[in-house]
Design an enzyme around this catalytic site. Structure first.
Site, PDB file in Angstrom:
ATOM      1  N   GLN A  25       1.153   3.432  -2.114  1.00  0.00           N
ATOM      2  CA  GLN A  25       0.584   4.998  -2.479  1.00  0.00           C
ATOM      3  C   GLN A  25       0.367   5.945  -1.405  1.00  0.00           C
ATOM      4  O   GLN A  25       0.215   6.981  -1.482  1.00  0.00           O
ATOM      5  CB  GLN A  25      -0.607   4.796  -3.222  1.00  0.00           C
ATOM      6  CG  GLN A  25      -1.926   4.279  -2.246  1.00  0.00           C
ATOM      7  CD  GLN A  25      -2.099   2.696  -2.053  1.00  0.00           C
ATOM      8  OE1 GLN A  25      -1.004   2.017  -2.558  1.00  0.00           O
ATOM      9  NE2 GLN A  25      -3.099   2.176  -1.437  1.00  0.00           N
ATOM     10  N   GLU A  70       0.903  -1.255  -0.050  1.00  0.00           N
ATOM     11  CA  GLU A  70       0.081  -0.156   0.033  1.00  0.00           C
ATOM     12  C   GLU A  70       0.723   1.398  -0.048  1.00  0.00           C
ATOM     13  O   GLU A  70       0.469   2.046   0.714  1.00  0.00           O
ATOM     14  CB  GLU A  70      -1.035   0.064   1.243  1.00  0.00           C
ATOM     15  CG  GLU A  70      -1.857  -1.118   1.336  1.00  0.00           C
ATOM     16  CD  GLU A  70      -2.967  -1.387   0.194  1.00  0.00           C
ATOM     17  OE1 GLU A  70      -3.078  -0.513  -0.441  1.00  0.00           O
ATOM     18  OE2 GLU A  70      -3.880  -2.318   0.364  1.00  0.00           O
TER      19      GLU A  70
END
Ligand code: ZN
Length: 314
Positions: free
Chosen positions: A88, A86
């Site tokens: 991002q 994850e």
């Protein structure tokens, strides 16, 4: 030479599973892995990375203000590879810290590229700028084309505004290709516009008044027609904005009021319902008063209820 890797994909591209398999491969070769993820992703346990296909592994969860280089340095003697899931949700600063770590050991970052609006996340943007290796993990849209968009749906309707991170909401995400995304956008627009009429038509006793010869804009109408109530006229105007192509094609009705009322709602999908309403509005021109009858006897309410059901169940 160690490198900074960015492996991105849309929702459902099994990025997390890939991250976990990568970790597994390293561990099998007795290479120590530091698995990390941002704290923001709390769908599952905080200190665990969990993939949809059921793989999971313990991880270190870090907050937005934590320094990843410090975390790494503290345990540098036993870490040979860093994997971030994850990614991002990392800040720009944290990606720069990962960049520094990658001078010593390989850093593999897995995550999304864009948010539900189709815009880069802060972490993704920085990774695209500074990663040594960028690789796409492909995923497929429901139609079979390559998915590039992450559509956010609330009660079956696509939403394109709101915050980047929604926690505890009842939203769902679906990976879509560009044309399916556009189609969903159009559906959401139609839905927002017409669903309010469900409540209005439900309590409506009279949809309009019959009239004989009248002059509208100096044109005298000699045929009887209905002057519709303002709400009904608004509905007609709102619906007109959406051009449904060849509405009569799929409708099992000869256009008579009886055959229209007999159409069984069960299993009718959203697009069918739009075609049905469009068909009736087209017929209204040659059969004035048809809409009035269908509103007053509750048929249109039934149809709008079916539209709501299609969306709610999606
Ligand atoms: Zn598609």
């Amino acid at each position: 030479m160690a490198k900074l890797y960015y492996k991105f994909g849309a929702m459902g591209s099994s990025k997390t599973a890939s991250a976990l398999m990568c970790r597994f491969n390293y561990l099998q070769k007795n290479i120590n892995v530091l698995l990390m993820k941002p704290k923001i992703d709390n769908r599952f346990k905080e200190n665990e990375v969990v993939s949809r296909i059921g793989l999971s592994a313990p991880c270190l969860a870090f907050a937005e203000n934590e320094n990843l280089l410090d975390i790494y340095t503290e345990q540098a003697d036993k870490v040979q590879v860093v994997i971030v899931d994850e990614c991002q949700f990392c800040t720009k600063k944290q990606v720069d810290q990962l960049r520094e770590i990658a001078e010593e050991v390989p850093v593999l970052c897995y995550g999304l590229k864009t948010n539900f609006k189709g815009e880069l996340f802060e972490g993704s943007k920085r990774l695209l700028e500074v990663a040594d290796s960028i690789q796409e993990i492909k995923s497929v849209c429901e139609c079979g084309k390559k998915a590039i968009m992450n559509g956010r749906f609330v009660k079956g309707v696509l939403v394109t505004d709101g915050g980047e991170i929604e926690i505890g909401g009842d939203e769902k995400y679906r990976a879509l290709c560009w044309s399916c995304f556009k189609k969903e956008q159009e559906r959401a627009k139609i839905y927002d516009k017409i669903i309010k009429y469900l409540k209005i038509f439900k309590d409506m006793d009279s949809a309009g008044q019959w009239s004989g010869d009248t002059a509208i804009d100096n044109i005298v109408l000699h045929t009887p027609h209905v002057i519709y109530d303002e709400d009904v006229q608004n509905f007609i105007d709102d619906f007109k904005e959406f051009q449904v192509k060849s509405p009569e094609k799929n409708i099992e009705s000869d256009g008579s009021i009886d055959s229209l009322k007999k159409i069984v709602m069960k299993d009718k999908d959203f697009d069918y319902m739009l075609q049905l309403i469009s068909f009736v509005l087209k017929l209204e021109k040659s059969k004035p008063g048809l809409l009035k009858l269908l509103i007053e006897d509750g048929t249109l309410t039934k149809w709008l209820r079916q539209i709501k059901k299609c969306v709610d169940e999606k």
